[in-house]
Design a protein around this motif. Structure first.
Motif, PDB file in Angstrom:
ATOM      1  N   PRO A  74      34.567 -28.701   0.628  1.00 37.74           N
ATOM      2  CA  PRO A  74      33.741 -27.559   1.031  1.00 37.74           C
ATOM      3  C   PRO A  74      34.227 -26.870   2.296  1.00 37.74           C
ATOM      4  O   PRO A  74      34.129 -25.646   2.424  1.00 37.74           O
ATOM      5  CB  PRO A  74      32.359 -28.189   1.242  1.00 37.74           C
ATOM      6  N   VAL A  75      34.763 -27.642   3.253  1.00 43.16           N
ATOM      7  CA  VAL A  75      35.227 -27.031   4.507  1.00 43.16           C
ATOM      8  C   VAL A  75      36.407 -26.092   4.257  1.00 43.16           C
ATOM      9  O   VAL A  75      36.576 -25.085   4.970  1.00 43.16           O
ATOM     10  CB  VAL A  75      35.617 -28.106   5.547  1.00 43.16           C
ATOM     11  N   LEU A  81      36.830 -18.412   3.067  1.00 41.64           N
ATOM     12  CA  LEU A  81      35.851 -17.320   3.137  1.00 41.64           C
ATOM     13  C   LEU A  81      35.749 -16.754   4.545  1.00 41.64           C
ATOM     14  O   LEU A  81      35.552 -15.552   4.727  1.00 41.64           O
ATOM     15  CB  LEU A  81      34.484 -17.812   2.652  1.00 41.64           C
ATOM     16  N   TYR A  82      35.873 -17.625   5.561  1.00 45.14           N
ATOM     17  CA  TYR A  82      35.836 -17.164   6.941  1.00 45.14           C
ATOM     18  C   TYR A  82      36.971 -16.175   7.206  1.00 45.14           C
ATOM     19  O   TYR A  82      36.772 -15.130   7.835  1.00 45.14           O
ATOM     20  CB  TYR A  82      35.938 -18.360   7.898  1.00 45.14           C
ATOM     21  N   ILE A  83      38.157 -16.509   6.722  1.00 45.55           N
ATOM     22  CA  ILE A  83      39.317 -15.630   6.907  1.00 45.55           C
ATOM     23  C   ILE A  83      39.108 -14.303   6.181  1.00 45.55           C
ATOM     24  O   ILE A  83      39.414 -13.231   6.715  1.00 45.55           O
ATOM     25  CB  ILE A  83      40.599 -16.323   6.399  1.00 45.55           C
ATOM     26  N   ARG A 166      23.652 -29.861  -5.821  1.00 46.19           N
ATOM     27  CA  ARG A 166      24.891 -29.638  -5.048  1.00 46.19           C
ATOM     28  C   ARG A 166      24.667 -28.594  -3.960  1.00 46.19           C
ATOM     29  O   ARG A 166      25.137 -28.742  -2.821  1.00 46.19           O
ATOM     30  CB  ARG A 166      26.015 -29.177  -5.984  1.00 46.19           C
ATOM     31  N   SER A 167      23.945 -27.550  -4.285  1.00 51.81           N
ATOM     32  CA  SER A 167      23.730 -26.474  -3.312  1.00 51.81           C
ATOM     33  C   SER A 167      22.838 -26.931  -2.161  1.00 51.81           C
ATOM     34  O   SER A 167      23.070 -26.569  -1.005  1.00 51.81           O
ATOM     35  CB  SER A 167      23.109 -25.251  -3.998  1.00 51.81           C
ATOM     36  N   LEU A 168      21.824 -27.722  -2.469  1.00 51.61           N
ATOM     37  CA  LEU A 168      20.913 -28.180  -1.419  1.00 51.61           C
ATOM     38  C   LEU A 168      21.576 -29.163  -0.459  1.00 51.61           C
ATOM     39  O   LEU A 168      21.170 -29.278   0.698  1.00 51.61           O
ATOM     40  CB  LEU A 168      19.681 -28.829  -2.052  1.00 51.61           C
ATOM     41  N   SER A 169      22.590 -29.878  -0.931  1.00 51.68           N
ATOM     42  CA  SER A 169      23.242 -30.889  -0.086  1.00 51.68           C
ATOM     43  C   SER A 169      24.448 -30.351   0.669  1.00 51.68           C
ATOM     44  O   SER A 169      25.045 -31.065   1.475  1.00 51.68           O
ATOM     45  CB  SER A 169      23.685 -32.076  -0.952  1.00 51.68           C
ATOM     46  N   GLU A 170      24.814 -29.097   0.435  1.00 57.63           N
ATOM     47  CA  GLU A 170      26.016 -28.534   1.046  1.00 57.63           C
ATOM     48  C   GLU A 170      25.843 -28.301   2.551  1.00 57.63           C
ATOM     49  O   GLU A 170      24.803 -27.845   3.010  1.00 57.63           O
ATOM     50  CB  GLU A 170      26.377 -27.219   0.351  1.00 57.63           C
ATOM     51  N   VAL A 171      26.892 -28.606   3.303  1.00 58.25           N
ATOM     52  CA  VAL A 171      26.856 -28.374   4.750  1.00 58.25           C
ATOM     53  C   VAL A 171      28.179 -27.828   5.281  1.00 58.25           C
ATOM     54  O   VAL A 171      28.191 -26.942   6.134  1.00 58.25           O
ATOM     55  CB  VAL A 171      26.465 -29.673   5.503  1.00 58.25           C
ATOM     56  N   ILE A 176      30.356 -23.071   8.407  1.00 58.55           N
ATOM     57  CA  ILE A 176      31.491 -22.268   8.867  1.00 58.55           C
ATOM     58  C   ILE A 176      31.205 -20.782   8.700  1.00 58.55           C
ATOM     59  O   ILE A 176      31.405 -19.987   9.617  1.00 58.55           O
ATOM     60  CB  ILE A 176      32.776 -22.660   8.106  1.00 58.55           C
ATOM     61  N   VAL A 177      30.718 -20.382   7.529  1.00 57.14           N
ATOM     62  CA  VAL A 177      30.497 -18.949   7.273  1.00 57.14           C
ATOM     63  C   VAL A 177      29.127 -18.478   7.746  1.00 57.14           C
ATOM     64  O   VAL A 177      28.906 -17.279   7.940  1.00 57.14           O
ATOM     65  CB  VAL A 177      30.668 -18.623   5.771  1.00 57.14           C
ATOM     66  N   GLY A 178      28.183 -19.433   7.940  1.00 56.35           N
ATOM     67  CA  GLY A 178      26.843 -19.057   8.387  1.00 56.35           C
ATOM     68  C   GLY A 178      26.654 -19.155   9.877  1.00 56.35           C
ATOM     69  O   GLY A 178      25.868 -18.416  10.471  1.00 56.35           O
ATOM     70  N   GLY A 179      27.373 -20.079  10.514  1.00 58.15           N
ATOM     71  CA  GLY A 179      27.299 -20.216  11.955  1.00 58.15           C
ATOM     72  C   GLY A 179      26.112 -21.006  12.473  1.00 58.15           C
ATOM     73  O   GLY A 179      25.977 -21.219  13.668  1.00 58.15           O
TER      74      GLY A 179
END
Length: 235
Positions: A74-75, A81-83, A166-171, A176-179
């Motif tokens: 995920p990172v 996406l950050y780039i 999967r979506s609820l457990s994502e970090v 990175i993209v949400g800050g």
């Protein structure tokens, strides 16, 4: 032992007192997970079905691609996406970085391979059962997809719920993209990481209990739907 008991007690007090900050974080988490799952299903269910019932050039590559994406860190997704979304990136003018939209996009990238791969697996099994019948009816690709999708609806719900979990457990990607911005992009998983690092264990444990409850609820729902699917099948 006394400190741990006190932390758990305070955590439950936060949950049952309907703490406004806690509610804001939970609602944003559910909102982002809902929309990312919705878009993933809109894209993944038809694509997974198409891969299951069709033979075309490049099919093997697409299957390999989505299966490989299941193990994508995920990172790394967050970094890419950050780039792309940063000011100097190709989509920087949209100013999506550090917004819930960027978090939805990140979760979409992570959930879609799960939806596609599981849907393909379910539809392939159903296709084997329906193959002779659909051939005798001279059904085209679209008709085959619609028929099998409808009769696989209960099994596909388990695929959707797997994507939701999967979506609820994502970090990794969303932080990175949400800050992890307060009152803007702070969700349950990122809040747990932040509050733990700050030593605010009561909030972290409270959010952890809520995530566990949601996980248990999702798994219970999957079990119920699986049993219902068995009873509703034609076997």
């Amino acid at each position: 032992m006394i400190e741990l008991t006190e932390i758990i007690k305070n955590s439950f007090n936060l949950i049952f007192s309907l703490n406004l900050d806690l509610l804001e974080i939970i609602l944003l988490s559910l909102k982002i997970s809902f929309f990312s799952l919705l878009f993933s299903c809109m894209f993944g269910l038809p694509l997974g079905s198409f891969l299951a019932v069709s033979k075309f050039f490049g099919r093997g590559f697409l299957i390999l691609f989505f299966n490989s994406m299941l193990g994508l860190p995920p990172v790394f997704v967050g970094l890419v996406l950050y780039i792309i979304l940063s000011i100097s990136g190709p989509l920087g003018s949209l100013e999506l970085l550090y917004t819930p939209v960027a978090m939805i996009i990140a979760q979409f990238c992570l959930i879609t391979p799960i939806i596609v791969s599981l849907t393909k697996q379910v539809i392939e099994q159903m296709t084997e059962e329906y193959d002779e019948l659909l051939k005798s009816l001279r059904a085209n690709t679209r008709e085959r997809m619609m028929t099998i999708l409808w009769d696989s609806r209960y099994s596909l719900l388990t695929c959707i719920l797997a994507g939701l979990g999967r979506s609820l457990s994502e970090v990794g990607a969303i932080i990175i993209v949400g800050g992890n911005i307060a009152h803007a992009t702070r969700v349950m998983t990122t809040s747990i990481a932040l509050e733990t690092s700050k030593g605010n264990l009561e909030i972290a444990v409270a959010l952890g209990f809520i995530l566990i409850f949601i996980s248990i609820f999702i798994n219970l729902l999957v079990s119920i739907l699986t049993e219902f699917a068995k009873k509703a099948s034609y076997d």
